[in-house]
Design an enzyme around this catalytic site. Structure first.
Site, short mmCIF file in Angstrom:
data_model
loop_
_atom_site.label_atom_id
_atom_site.label_comp_id
_atom_site.label_asym_id
_atom_site.label_seq_id
_atom_site.Cartn_x
_atom_site.Cartn_y
_atom_site.Cartn_z
N THR A 7 0.84 -1.20 0.00
CA THR A 7 0.00 0.00 0.00
C THR A 7 0.87 1.24 0.00
OG1 THR A 7 -1.82 1.13 1.14
CG2 THR A 7 -0.13 0.23 2.53
N PRO A 10 -0.62 5.57 4.14
CA PRO A 10 0.00 5.46 5.47
C PRO A 10 -0.99 5.18 6.58
CG PRO A 10 0.03 7.75 4.70
CD PRO A 10 -0.49 6.93 3.57
N LYS A 12 -3.53 3.10 6.39
CA LYS A 12 -3.69 1.63 6.44
C LYS A 12 -2.49 1.03 7.17
CE LYS A 12 -6.25 0.69 2.14
NZ LYS A 12 -6.15 0.04 0.82
N ASP A 68 -7.78 -4.11 0.16
CA ASP A 68 -8.67 -3.28 -0.64
C ASP A 68 -9.94 -3.11 0.18
OD1 ASP A 68 -8.59 -1.90 -3.26
OD2 ASP A 68 -10.54 -2.84 -3.46
N GLY A 154 -10.10 8.88 5.84
CA GLY A 154 -11.13 8.59 4.84
C GLY A 154 -12.52 9.03 5.29
N TYR A 155 -13.47 8.09 5.22
CA TYR A 155 -14.87 8.38 5.51
C TYR A 155 -15.21 8.26 7.00
CZ TYR A 155 -15.45 7.85 0.43
OH TYR A 155 -15.36 7.99 -0.94
N ASP A 156 -14.21 8.10 7.86
CA ASP A 156 -14.48 7.88 9.29
C ASP A 156 -15.40 8.94 9.94
OD1 ASP A 156 -13.18 5.49 9.45
OD2 ASP A 156 -11.34 6.28 10.34
N ARG A 182 -11.37 -3.69 9.08
CA ARG A 182 -9.96 -4.07 8.96
C ARG A 182 -9.54 -4.94 10.15
NH1 ARG A 182 -8.65 0.45 7.57
NH2 ARG A 182 -8.78 -0.05 5.36
P1 ITT Z 1 -3.72 1.46 -1.58
O1 ITT Z 1 -4.49 0.98 -2.80
O2 ITT Z 1 -2.37 2.01 -1.88
O3 ITT Z 1 -3.71 0.42 -0.48
P2 ITT Z 1 -5.98 3.29 -1.25
O4 ITT Z 1 -6.32 4.30 -0.22
O5 ITT Z 1 -6.07 3.70 -2.70
O6 ITT Z 1 -4.52 2.72 -0.93
P3 ITT Z 1 -8.21 1.47 -1.60
O7 ITT Z 1 -8.20 1.47 -3.08
O8 ITT Z 1 -8.44 0.16 -0.88
O9 ITT Z 1 -6.85 2.02 -1.00
O10 ITT Z 1 -9.30 2.53 -1.14
C1 ITT Z 1 -9.78 2.50 0.14
C2 ITT Z 1 -10.54 3.78 0.44
O11 ITT Z 1 -11.70 3.45 1.21
C3 ITT Z 1 -9.70 4.69 1.31
O12 ITT Z 1 -8.92 5.59 0.55
C4 ITT Z 1 -10.76 5.39 2.15
O13 ITT Z 1 -11.32 6.46 1.44
C5 ITT Z 1 -11.82 4.30 2.31
N1 ITT Z 1 -11.57 3.52 3.56
C6 ITT Z 1 -11.07 2.25 3.65
N2 ITT Z 1 -10.94 1.89 4.94
C7 ITT Z 1 -11.34 2.96 5.66
C8 ITT Z 1 -11.42 3.22 7.04
O14 ITT Z 1 -11.02 2.33 7.95
N3 ITT Z 1 -11.88 4.40 7.42
C9 ITT Z 1 -12.27 5.33 6.54
N4 ITT Z 1 -12.23 5.18 5.21
C10 ITT Z 1 -11.76 3.99 4.77
#
Ligand code: ITT
Length: 197
Positions: A7, A10, A12, A68, A154-156, A182
């Site tokens: 990934t 950061p 994640k 993902d 993100g959407y937290d 997760r």
């Molecule tokens: P990598 O592909 O490099 O791992 P990414 O952020 O592009 O990073 P994803 O394609 O899996 O990863 O997109 C996941 C998105 O979903 C992330 O950017 C957030 O907007 C949302 N998301 C996932 N888990 C979340 C969480 O625990 N809390 C809030 N938003 C989350």
């Protein structure tokens, strides 16, 4: 055990560190800038997680994991789903993605009690270009407006898990991790890793 997390997000990586603890040494692709993350051309979380894990495991000998994940809003037919990271456009930030989501719900007159949603996380485990396992977790909840809290990512700030009155962004990392998509996916991954070790 050494694990490479494929990934560049950061947030994640931080959650994987918090969730896997001391027994695992997790590094991510920020240490390997020459390794590209493939385009997410899959139609499901599983396909995209697998794509990312396989690609990195072809370049490095490590045991690789890829996450993902995303948010599925029932009233929007499951959107943003696999497009969560780029819902408001290719380089959109979280604020823009949240604004678009709330705008869509308002535009479609979706009442507060009809804003059910879930976070889903799929983790693929791979080595030498082969998938060793796929692990999934999900957490049910609802979309709240206005956004609340400053933790997480993100959407937290707009996701309130079922049975709680705080959003993920208002919770401590420990509380979020205990119930999160997760956290659940990592719990099953951990069981599988015990067998490999
Ligand atoms: P990598 O592909 O490099 O791992 P990414 O952020 O592009 O990073 P994803 O394609 O899996 O990863 O997109 C996941 C998105 O979903 C992330 O950017 C957030 O907007 C949302 N998301 C996932 N888990 C979340 C969480 O625990 N809390 C809030 N938003 C989350």
């Amino acid at each position: 055990m050494d694990l490479l997390l494929a990934t560049r997000n950061p947030n994640k990586t931080r959650e994987f560190h918090e969730l896997l603890g001391q027994a695992f040494d997790v590094i991510d692709l920020s240490s390997f800038l020459e390794i590209a993350i493939p385009e997410e051309t899959g139609r499901t979380f599983e396909e995209n997680a697998t794509l990312k894990a396989i690609a990195a495991s072809k370049k490095l000998p490590n045991l690789v994991i890829a996450d993902d994940s995303g948010l599925e809003v029932d009233a929007l037919g499951g959107a943003p789903g696999i497009f969560s990271a780029r819902y408001a456009g290719e380089n959109a930030n979280s604020k823009e993605n949240i604004s678009k989501l709330l705008h869509e719900l308002r535009a479609q007159n979706i009442a507060t009690e009809k804003r059910s949603a879930r976070f889903r996380c799929v983790i693929a485990l791979a080595q030498d270009g082969k998938v060793l396992g796929v692990f999934e977790g999900l957490v049910e909840g609802k979309i709240v407006e206005p956004p609340r809290g400053s933790g997480g990512f993100g959407y937290d700030p707009i996701f309130e898990p079922k049975g709680f009155d705080q959003t993920f962004a208002e919770m401590t990392p420990e509380s979020k991790n205990k119930i999160s998509h997760r956290g659940q996916a990592i719990a099953t991954l951990r069981d599988a890793l015990r067998e490999i070790d």
